[in-house]
Design a protein around this motif. Structure first.
Motif, PDB file in Angstrom:
ATOM      1  N   VAL A 146       8.538  72.560  29.745  1.00 35.40           N
ATOM      2  CA  VAL A 146       9.346  72.737  28.548  1.00 35.40           C
ATOM      3  C   VAL A 146      10.800  73.042  28.892  1.00 35.40           C
ATOM      4  N   VAL A 147      11.065  73.552  30.107  1.00 34.12           N
ATOM      5  CA  VAL A 147      12.449  73.797  30.487  1.00 34.12           C
ATOM      6  C   VAL A 147      13.161  72.498  30.860  1.00 34.12           C
ATOM      7  N   PHE A 193      10.191  77.397  26.109  1.00 34.52           N
ATOM      8  CA  PHE A 193       9.956  77.730  27.519  1.00 34.52           C
ATOM      9  C   PHE A 193       9.763  79.234  27.709  1.00 34.52           C
ATOM     10  N   THR A 228       3.885  74.863  31.427  1.00 41.41           N
ATOM     11  CA  THR A 228       4.885  75.648  30.736  1.00 41.41           C
ATOM     12  C   THR A 228       6.284  75.331  31.231  1.00 41.41           C
TER      13      THR A 228
END
Length: 463
Positions: A155-156, A315, A152
Motif C-alpha cells: 500500500v505504500v 499503509f 501491507t
C-alpha cells in the motif's frame, strides 16, 4: 554464506532482511505503478484502458511464475532461486528505464513478474526450516513481519511512486528496481545459508512438469484476453480457457511429479478455501488500489504525489493492525472483521464524487487499511498450518497465484469500467463489482468451520 552459527533455540533473525526485501519486490512493483499509469498514458498517447496491460502482464507472469518458482525452491533450495530472481528483477528495471514504447514496458513488467516470484516462497521455506530447527511450531513474529512485507507494504507503493514520479518522472518507478536488486543480491550472498547440492540437477529440471506449466500459462492468457475485452465476439476465448483448464487438470492428475498437485488440493478443502479467500480479498484490495488511485488523479484532480499521500493512511493503519494482531494465531475473527470492513468501504465508495472533501477520502483510505492488515496475515497463517510440509514452497507460491488472479480481475474490471478516463461513474461501477466480491468473502468465512481450529492449540497453550 553466514558468518556465525545461528542460535539453537530461536529464529535466526539475520534471515529477516533478505526475506523481507525479497518478499516486497513483487507487491511494491504491483502497486507503485498505480500512480504512474496516467503519466505513462499521456507520455505515449494511449487511453487509460491500454495501460491496464502494464498491470495485468505482471500479474499473469506472477500467477504462472509463483507456483513454478515455488516448486523450484522445494527442489533446488531457496538461496539459488532467491539470487536468480533478484538478478532478473534488476534486469527488468533497466529495460523499463530505457523502454521506447508501451509494448517494451509490458515486456519489462513480464520480466519483473517472473523475477519477483522467488522471494515469498523462498521465505516460507526458510521459515519452515527454522521452525523445524528451533522446535517452534509457529514463529508468529516472523510470519507477521512477512505478512507486512508481502501485502501491507504494497500500500505504500503509490506514495513512493508519487514521490518518484515527481522527482524523476514515471521511469523512476522502474529504475528503483536496480538498487533494490543490488541490495538483494548482496544480502542473499552474505546471509542466506547455502543450499545443499542437488544430484543430477539439470536432469531433475528437465523432468519437471513443463507440459503442465504450458497448459496453466495458456489457460491464464486465454482468460486474461477475454477479461480485457469481454464481448460475444471474444466468448470463444472463455471456452478455450475452459478447455485448457480441463486439459491442465487431467494432465496434473496423471503426471508423476505434477506442476500443481490437484489431487492433494482436492482432498484438502481448507486450503482450497484459503485460496478462494485470497482471490476475493485481492480482488477488492487491488480494485481499490488501482481504481481509487486512478480516480483520485483523473476524477478528483489530485497530483500523483497527492494521490499517494491520501493512500498513505491505508499503509499506516495496515502496519498498525498487522503488528498488533500478528502474534495471535487464530484467523477466523481476523477474516470476518476484515471482510466486513471491506463491505463498508466499498459502500462508501458509492457515495464519493469529484467534489468530495479530501478528509472523507483519507477516512476511506484509512478504513481499507484495516482489512489490508488482517486478511493477508490471516490467510498466510492459515496456509502455514494447512500446507503439506514437503510442498510448502509450491503451496505458498500458489497462494500468491490466487492473490494475483484477484488482482488480474481487479485490473481488468478497472479497465472495463473506466475506459478512456477514470471518472466517478466508472468508480461507482467498480465499487459495486468489489462489493459483490467482499460479500462473497464474508459468506465463505462464515461457512468455513475449519477456520476455528487454525491456531487453537497454540492459543490454548498460552498462560
Amino acid at each position: 554464506m553466514t558468518t556465525h552459527a545461528a542460535p539453537v533455540d530461536r529464529f535466526d533473525r539475520r534471515l529477516l532482511a533478505p526475506m523481507i526485501l525479497g518478499s516486497i519486490l513483487n507487491p511494491i512493483n504491483s502497486s507503485i505503478i498505480a500512480v504512474a499509469l496516467v503519466p505513462i498514458a499521456v507520455a505515449f498517447g494511449v487511453p487509460a484502458a491500454e495501460t491496464a496491460w502494464l498491470v495485468s502482464s505482471l500479474y499473469v507472469a506472477t500467477a504462472i511464475g509463483q507456483p513454478l518458482v515455488g516448486r523450484l525452491v522445494d527442489v533446488f533450495g531457496p538461496r539459488r532461486l532467491f539470487l536468480a530472481g533478484t538478478v532478473l528483477t534488476g534486469i527488468a528495471g533497466v529495460i523499463g528505464l530505457l523502454a521506447p514504447s508501451i509494448a517494451v514496458l509490458v515486456v519489462a513488467r513480464v520480466v519483473l513478474g517472473f523475477g519477483t516470484c522467488s522471494g515469498y516462497p523462498a521465505s516460507m521455506v526458510l521459515i519452515r526450516r527454522e521452525a523445524q530447527r528451533t522446535g517452534q511450531e509457529s514463529p508468529a513474529a516472523v510470519l507477521t513481519a512477512l505478512a507486512i512485507a508481502t501485502q501491507t507494504v504494497a500500500v505504500v507503493g503509490p506514495t513512493l511512486g508519487g514521490v518518484l514520479v515527481d522527482l524523476g518522472g514515471w521511469r523512476a518507478t522502474f529504475a528503483i528496481n536496480v538498487p533494490l536488486a543490488v541490495a538483494g543480491v548482496l544480502l542473499g550472498l552474505l546471509v542466506l545459508p547455502r543450499d545443499e547440492a542437488v544430484p543430477e540437477a539439470w536432469r531433475r529440471l528437465a523432468r519437471l512438469d513443463w507440459a503442465g506449466v504450458g497448459l496453466f500459462a495458456a489457460t491464464l492468457v486465454a482468460l486474461l484476453l477475454f477479461l480485457m475485452a469481454p464481448h460475444v465476439a471474444t466468448a470463444w476465448l472463455l471456452g478455450l480457457a475452459a478447455v485448457l483448464a480441463a486439459g491442465f487438470a487431467l494432465r496434473e492428475r496423471r503426471a508423476a511429479d505434477p506442476f500443481i498437485d490437484v489431487r492433494v488440493f482436492a482432498g484438502n478443502r481448507p486450503i482450497l478455501a484459503t485460496y478462494a479467500r485470497s482471490l476475493l480479498a485481492a480482488t477488492v484490495s487491488y480494485g481499490y488500489l488501482y481504481g481509487f488511485t486512478q480516480w483520485l488523479e483523473d476524477g478528483r484532480g489530485l497530483s500523483a504525489s497527492g494521490a499517494g499521500l491520501v493512500l498513505l493512511s491505508t499503509f499506516l493503519v495496515g502496519i498498525l493492525v498487522s503488528v498488533t494482531t500478528g502474534r495471535r494465531p487464530e484467523v477466523r475473527a481476523k477474516l470476518l472483521v476484515g471482510g466486513v470492513v471491506q463491505v463498508v468501504v466499498c459502500a462508501g465508495l458509492l457515495v464519493v464524487t469529484g467534489s468530495s472533501p479530501v478528509w472523507l477520502l483519507v477516512v476511506l483510505a484509512a478504513l481499507i487499511g484495516l482489512p489490508q492488515g488482517l486478511l493477508n496475515l490471516a490467510n498466510q497463517n492459515a496456509l502455514y498450518f494447512q500446507a503439506d510440509g514437503s510442498r510448502v514452497g509450491a503451496s505458498a507460491g500458489l497462494l500468491r497465484t490466487f492473490m494475483y488472479l484477484g488482482a488480474i480481475l481487479a485490473s481488468t474490471a478497472s479497465a472495463g469500467f473506466f475506459g478512456r478516463r477514470a471518472d466517478t461513474g466508472g468508480l461507482h461501477e467498480l465499487a459495486l463489482f468489489m462489493l459483490g466480491a467482499c460479500v462473497l468473502l464474508v459468506v465463505l468465512v462464515v461457512a468455513d468451520r475449519s477456520l476455528a481450529r487454525v491456531g487453537r492449540a497454540e492459543a490454548d497453550a498460552r498462560p
